[in-house]
Design a protein around this motif. Structure first.
Motif, PDB file in Angstrom:
ATOM      1  N   GLN A  19       0.746  -1.243  -0.048  1.00  0.00           N
ATOM      2  CA  GLN A  19       0.017  -0.059  -0.113  1.00  0.00           C
ATOM      3  C   GLN A  19       0.898   1.289   0.006  1.00  0.00           C
ATOM      4  O   GLN A  19       1.798   1.174   0.448  1.00  0.00           O
ATOM      5  N   ASP A  20       0.443   2.128  -0.864  1.00  0.00           N
ATOM      6  CA  ASP A  20       1.009   3.710  -0.680  1.00  0.00           C
ATOM      7  C   ASP A  20       0.064   4.469  -0.075  1.00  0.00           C
ATOM      8  O   ASP A  20      -1.058   4.031   0.495  1.00  0.00           O
ATOM      9  N   PRO A  33      -9.890   4.735  -3.581  1.00  0.00           N
ATOM     10  CA  PRO A  33      -8.672   4.989  -3.312  1.00  0.00           C
ATOM     11  C   PRO A  33      -7.587   3.895  -2.971  1.00  0.00           C
ATOM     12  O   PRO A  33      -6.518   3.869  -3.257  1.00  0.00           O
ATOM     13  N   SER A  34      -8.199   2.966  -2.160  1.00  0.00           N
ATOM     14  CA  SER A  34      -7.321   1.997  -1.455  1.00  0.00           C
ATOM     15  C   SER A  34      -6.241   2.805  -0.587  1.00  0.00           C
ATOM     16  O   SER A  34      -6.544   3.952   0.025  1.00  0.00           O
ATOM     17  N   GLY A  35      -5.098   2.056  -0.710  1.00  0.00           N
ATOM     18  CA  GLY A  35      -4.074   2.822   0.304  1.00  0.00           C
ATOM     19  C   GLY A  35      -3.984   2.317   1.717  1.00  0.00           C
ATOM     20  O   GLY A  35      -4.746   1.733   2.353  1.00  0.00           O
ATOM     21  N   SER A 134      -0.995   1.138  -4.623  1.00  0.00           N
ATOM     22  CA  SER A 134      -1.862   0.348  -3.615  1.00  0.00           C
ATOM     23  C   SER A 134      -2.595  -0.819  -4.131  1.00  0.00           C
ATOM     24  O   SER A 134      -2.876  -1.003  -5.494  1.00  0.00           O
ATOM     25  N   THR A 135      -2.598  -1.880  -3.466  1.00  0.00           N
ATOM     26  CA  THR A 135      -3.560  -3.165  -3.819  1.00  0.00           C
ATOM     27  C   THR A 135      -4.821  -2.806  -3.684  1.00  0.00           C
ATOM     28  O   THR A 135      -5.430  -2.178  -2.595  1.00  0.00           O
ATOM     29  N   CYS A 140      -9.108  -6.673  -7.224  1.00  0.00           N
ATOM     30  CA  CYS A 140      -7.737  -7.501  -7.808  1.00  0.00           C
ATOM     31  C   CYS A 140      -6.943  -6.902  -8.666  1.00  0.00           C
ATOM     32  O   CYS A 140      -6.589  -7.393  -9.687  1.00  0.00           O
ATOM     33  N   PHE A 141      -6.442  -5.551  -8.399  1.00  0.00           N
ATOM     34  CA  PHE A 141      -5.557  -5.147  -9.055  1.00  0.00           C
ATOM     35  C   PHE A 141      -4.401  -4.187  -8.043  1.00  0.00           C
ATOM     36  O   PHE A 141      -5.017  -3.834  -6.944  1.00  0.00           O
ATOM     37  N   GLY A 142      -3.448  -3.884  -8.643  1.00  0.00           N
ATOM     38  CA  GLY A 142      -2.409  -2.961  -8.120  1.00  0.00           C
ATOM     39  C   GLY A 142      -1.579  -3.896  -7.106  1.00  0.00           C
ATOM     40  O   GLY A 142      -2.140  -5.200  -7.079  1.00  0.00           O
ATOM     41  N   GLY A 143      -0.707  -3.414  -6.486  1.00  0.00           N
ATOM     42  CA  GLY A 143      -0.070  -4.027  -5.473  1.00  0.00           C
ATOM     43  C   GLY A 143       0.883  -5.065  -6.090  1.00  0.00           C
ATOM     44  O   GLY A 143       1.126  -5.132  -7.455  1.00  0.00           O
ATOM     45  N   LEU A 144       0.863  -6.228  -5.485  1.00  0.00           N
ATOM     46  CA  LEU A 144       1.640  -7.236  -5.770  1.00  0.00           C
ATOM     47  C   LEU A 144       0.691  -8.303  -6.629  1.00  0.00           C
ATOM     48  O   LEU A 144      -0.342  -8.962  -5.796  1.00  0.00           O
TER      49      LEU A 144
END
Lengths: 320, 228
Positions: A19-20, A33-35, A134-135, A140-144
């Motif tokens: 996460q950022d 936003p996630s984060g 950020s995930t 199911c996108f972003g992050g790893l």
């Protein structure tokens, strides 16, 4: 900048994600936003290792994350006290440390708080999607690979050797937040406080609510005295945009604090947690008690200004 | 009709909701669209995001970069010149749907609820040129309206814990498409092979506020050959 394989996941723990500070500006496409839920802790962790404060780190929940270093690097862990250990020995949080190839970091269980943040000098190397690392777990996108960490995942870091000279940076001890089991969250009324009865509003800010075990990164579910709405108003509202911290009250009167994985909603919101208190939402754990305190808009801005000044002050105190 | 004055409602110290009407209607939604375009064009310093809803626009901002009262004034100015805002020509997007069977597990129920044949449900659903009222719930999920009154159907009593990506559902007089696997309570009558959301594309959502959508029926075999 060269990405180097830096950390291997020996155990992912209960839930660990990259996460950022979040993915902003895509609400029109329904993208939340996630984060980091505790943005304060992530910002400090980044500053301790010489990163930009909005760089990506790992957010880990409660217990179980075990990582092995594949190279020498600078790390800092902030947020919840999850009994951090380096090769079995306690390691000081809120400080940066050099860890060496082969070292093992473990998060064995919560002494206080709920989520810890690990930053590595250089930042976690995953692609930026819509400007953020950020995930987004629900979509199911972003992050790893768009998911929480799994056993044997390998995390890359850009130039992990770069910041080693910044070791032993620490946040002044009196700035380290305490994470109690009873919380007071400051809120501003609205946007739909007028949909609630006077008695409902009174109930909302005069009783403690307990965090339900089915809380997650999407929302904090609370249990307590029902917050009654006006009887002359329909149960749902016409769907509209929402922000993290908005407190919605469905028909059963049990409040839910929306977190950063949602961008629209169709329930009435009685009040909204102020920006300065949002980081606390990441540290409240199931079973904790929370009480709401309504304040004035000017007080909310002052509280945010004080928090930002403190972070600015810390940044200025850092060499370089 | 109530008077045209927008209502400002605070959502915390860093967002404000501007209500431009109190109903779901193309007229109100077009006002939302105009205000959205106007504010997007102005790129006001400190504004972080704009989230359009059916009848409101949420403006998210940094309260230490722009003061709430200053921002409100700018939004009020923008509201006063909405009539002059030029909107882009709406895109019309045709979406192929496989109706019924395993792709639309609620088609039979919806037909029985209205006491009509499944074929009539499909024909009614394909009839209107729908308006995209908002995108939300999950990334790329379009809220489309309105389905004919003859198809006005309540949500499922028990929402499903997982609705497959591509599912086409109806709820009251709304219809929509699930862009990612997610929980959901709408009545699922069909499925489309078209990708509604792709995080790596720009824009990531196939549909935008104000677009028009028409559904047409395809067979499961045709869907199998679909290239997106």
């Amino acid at each position: 900048m060269a990405d180097v394989n830096a950390l291997q996941v020996l155990s992912p723990g209960i839930q660990s994600t990259v996460q950022d500070l979040g993915r902003h500006g895509y609400g029109r496409y329904g993208v939340a936003p996630s984060g980091a839920l505790d943005g304060f802790a992530l910002r400090i962790a980044n500053l301790l290792v010489g990163n930009r404060e909005d760089e990506a780190g790992l957010e880990t929940t409660l217990m179980g994350l075990t990582l092995q270093a594949l190279t020498d690097m600078l790390v800092a862990v902030t947020g919840a006290n999850l009994q951090l250990r380096l090769n079995g020995k306690p390691l000081q949080m809120w400080c940066s440390h050099i860890i060496c190839k082969g070292d093992v970091l473990t998060f064995s269980g919560a002494a206080s708080g709920f989520r810890a943040y690990l930053s590595v000098g250089g930042g976690i190397g995953v692609p930026r999607i819509m400007g953020s690392k950020s995930t987004n777990l629900p979509s199911c996108f972003g992050g790893l690979h768009g998911r929480a960490l799994q056993k044997d995942d390998i995390l890359a870091v850009a130039d992990p050797g770069e910041n080693l000279s910044l070791a032993e940076r620490c946040l002044p001890p009196d700035w380290i937040p305490a994470y109690p089991a009873r919380w007071t969250l400051r809120v501003l009324w609205g946007p739909q406080d007028h949909h609630f009865s006077a008695e409902g509003r009174q109930t909302f800010c005069s009783h403690a609510y307990m965090l339900s075990p089915d809380s997650d990164r999407t929302g904090i579910r609370l249990q307590g005295p029902a917050v009654h709405s006006r009887t002359d108003i329909a149960e749902s509202i016409i769907s509209e945009g929402v922000v993290a911290g908005a407190i919605q009250v469905p028909g059963d009167g049990q409040p839910i604090i929306i977190l950063g994985e949602t961008v629209t909603g169709g329930y009435r919101k009685i009040a909204t947690v102020i920006s300065a208190d949002l980081p606390l939402l990441g540290q409240m754990k199931p079973g904790d008690a929370v009480q709401f305190k309504a304040i004035l808009p000017a007080e909310a801005t002052d509280a945010l200004r004080r928090q930002e000044e403190r972070i600015e002050g810390f940044k200025k105190s850092l060499p370089g | 009709m109530r008077d045209d004055k927008p209502i400002f409602r605070r959502m915390g110290d860093r967002s404000v909701l501007i209500e431009l009407g109190d109903e779901i209607s193309p007229t109100v939604n077009e006002k939302v669209q105009r205000l959205f375009f106007e504010l997007d064009r102005l790129k006001i310093d400190g504004v972080l995001d704009l989230v359009p809803g059916y009848r409101s626009l949420l403006v998210i901002y940094h309260p230490l970069v722009i003061e709430t009262e200053v921002l409100k004034k700018r939004i009020q100015d923008a509201c006063s010149r909405l009539e002059a805002t030029r909107l882009p020509e709406p895109e019309t997007v045709s979406i192929p749907v496989v109706y019924g069977d395993r792709h639309g597990p609620d088609l039979q129920w919806v037909a029985q609820y209205h006491n009509i044949a499944p074929r009539q449900v499909i024909d009614l659903h394909c009839q209107p040129l729908y308006r995209v009222y908002m995108i939300g719930f999950t990334p790329g999920f379009p809220y489309l309206g309105e389905v004919p009154e003859a198809l006005n159907t309540p949500r499922r009593e028990t929402p499903r814990t997982s609705v497959p990506k591509g599912s086409v559902g109806i709820a009251q007089r709304q219809t929509g498409i699930y862009p990612v696997d997610s929980p959901g309570g709408w009545q699922i009558i069909g499925w489309t092979p078209v990708a509604l959301f792709n995080a790596r594309r720009h824009p990531p959502s196939l549909l935008q506020l104000g677009d028009r959508v028409r559904f047409y029926e395809i067979s499961a075999e045709e869907a199998g050959q679909w290239q997106t």
